[in-house]
Design an enzyme around this catalytic site. Structure first.
Site, PDB file in Angstrom:
ATOM      1  N   GLU A  55       4.558  -0.014  -8.559  1.00  0.00           N
ATOM      2  CA  GLU A  55       4.218   0.897  -9.669  1.00  0.00           C
ATOM      3  C   GLU A  55       5.385   1.033 -10.642  1.00  0.00           C
ATOM      4  O   GLU A  55       6.508   1.367 -10.242  1.00  0.00           O
ATOM      5  CB  GLU A  55       3.821   2.278  -9.113  1.00  0.00           C
ATOM      6  N   GLU A  71       3.452   5.550   0.678  1.00  0.00           N
ATOM      7  CA  GLU A  71       4.498   5.338  -0.333  1.00  0.00           C
ATOM      8  C   GLU A  71       5.883   5.319   0.301  1.00  0.00           C
ATOM      9  O   GLU A  71       6.222   6.235   1.050  1.00  0.00           O
ATOM     10  CB  GLU A  71       4.473   6.480  -1.366  1.00  0.00           C
ATOM     11  N   ASP A 117      -5.311   6.510   0.344  1.00  0.00           N
ATOM     12  CA  ASP A 117      -3.929   7.001   0.302  1.00  0.00           C
ATOM     13  C   ASP A 117      -3.701   8.067   1.361  1.00  0.00           C
ATOM     14  O   ASP A 117      -4.499   9.001   1.489  1.00  0.00           O
ATOM     15  CB  ASP A 117      -3.672   7.663  -1.072  1.00  0.00           C
ATOM     16  N   ASP A 159      -4.420   9.227  -4.164  1.00  0.00           N
ATOM     17  CA  ASP A 159      -4.135  10.663  -4.258  1.00  0.00           C
ATOM     18  C   ASP A 159      -3.877  11.074  -5.709  1.00  0.00           C
ATOM     19  O   ASP A 159      -3.645  12.245  -6.005  1.00  0.00           O
ATOM     20  CB  ASP A 159      -2.995  11.077  -3.320  1.00  0.00           C
ATOM     21  N   SER A 160      -3.979  10.104  -6.619  1.00  0.00           N
ATOM     22  CA  SER A 160      -3.975  10.428  -8.053  1.00  0.00           C
ATOM     23  C   SER A 160      -5.112  11.387  -8.381  1.00  0.00           C
ATOM     24  O   SER A 160      -5.100  12.036  -9.423  1.00  0.00           O
ATOM     25  CB  SER A 160      -4.103   9.153  -8.896  1.00  0.00           C
ATOM     26  N   LYS A 191      -2.798   3.553   2.668  1.00  0.00           N
ATOM     27  CA  LYS A 191      -1.618   3.222   1.851  1.00  0.00           C
ATOM     28  C   LYS A 191      -0.587   4.335   1.990  1.00  0.00           C
ATOM     29  O   LYS A 191      -0.926   5.516   1.934  1.00  0.00           O
ATOM     30  CB  LYS A 191      -2.019   3.039   0.380  1.00  0.00           C
TER      31      LYS A 191
END
Ligand code: KIV
Length: 257
Positions: A176, A112, A81, A42-43, A110
């Site tokens: 990260e 977070e 993501d 999602d960057s 993925k």
């Protein structure tokens, strides 16, 4: 277990896992030859859309980019993501993760977070959805973008959460911006691979955003090494094109019908 996922887990303590975030078919076709894992991160919110944070990325945007990426992957494991606010509880997470997998044919998703989402991860795994974890700096909820693991309480919390995610069933996790010695401790204390970004070479693998490492995204952060200057190459090509259009050198007869 999914064959590709098993082969990623088996790399722990044997060979480093190579991973990149990318968002479209043409470039992914190139990196598929060199990567173990391709992440549709999602960057893309900040890298492609100039959003202030990844919180603005929608599920539909992730799905469209992932469909493009799927077309370019033959061998790597493809992870997508789950964007912000798409996994606030188990029911929502399951519905959205199923949608992502159905529409994009990705291999895993993925998420977070640590303790707060461990029950959600358990639900996904129970439903045969492979999950990659993400600890340390969490861009979807971060208040600041400082590295993690300076303070003892923070170190203990991240280590505990890494073990919790492993128990919940993730097959691997991104660390990260985690301080080097903490990344080492986590990597030693869990049986699944850690993938670092700004977390030193103490992890089992590394990930970067492709646009960062080829110099397409003009950012300068400590953990990015630039392996190319693609902006310069594109600029040169476009300058030549413009010159030739203006001087009528292009198109020639051979380019015309
Ligand atoms: O969104 C992303 O690309 C990521 C990686 C940088 C780990 O989460």
């Amino acid at each position: 277990m999914h064959k590709k996922i098993l082969s990623i887990i088996k790399k722990k303590n044997k060979s480093k896992i190579v991973s990149l975030s990318a968002y479209s078919k043409n470039v992914v076709e190139i990196l598929d030859n060199h990567c173990d894992i391709v992440l549709v991160g999602d960057s893309l919110g900040s890298v492609l859309y100039n959003y202030k944070s990844t919180r603005e990325v929608s599920l539909d945007t992730m799905i469209e980019h992932s469909k493009s990426v799927r077309l370019g992957i033959k061998k790597s494991l493809m992870v997508v993501d789950m964007p912000y606010n798409t996994y606030r509880n188990s029911k929502e997470a399951l519905k959205n993760a199923k949608k992502v997998i159905l529409k994009t044919k990705c291999d895993a998703v993925k998420l977070e977070g640590g303790k707060k989402i461990s029950a959600i991860i358990k639900t996904l795994v129970k439903n045969n959805i492979p999950v990659m974890g993400h600890l340390g700096l969490l861009p979807q909820s971060a208040k600041n973008f400082k590295f993690k693991g300076k303070k003892n309480y923070e170190r203990e919390k991240i280590l505990k959460e890494a073990k919790l995610l492993e128990t919940a069933g993730v097959f691997s996790m991104v660390l990260e911006c985690v301080e080097s010695s903490l990344a080492k401790t986590i990597t030693k204390n869990i049986k699944i691979p850690t993938i670092g970004i700004g977390a030193s070479n103490n992890c089992d693998g590394q990930i970067l955003v492709l646009d960062d490492l080829i110099g397409l995204n003009p950012i300068n952060v400590r953990f990015v090494k630039k392996y190319a200057n693609i902006r310069k190459d594109i600029s040169k090509a476009v300058l030549n094109y413009a010159r030739e259009v203006k001087s009528k050198k292009f198109p020639l007869k051979k380019h015309s019908y």
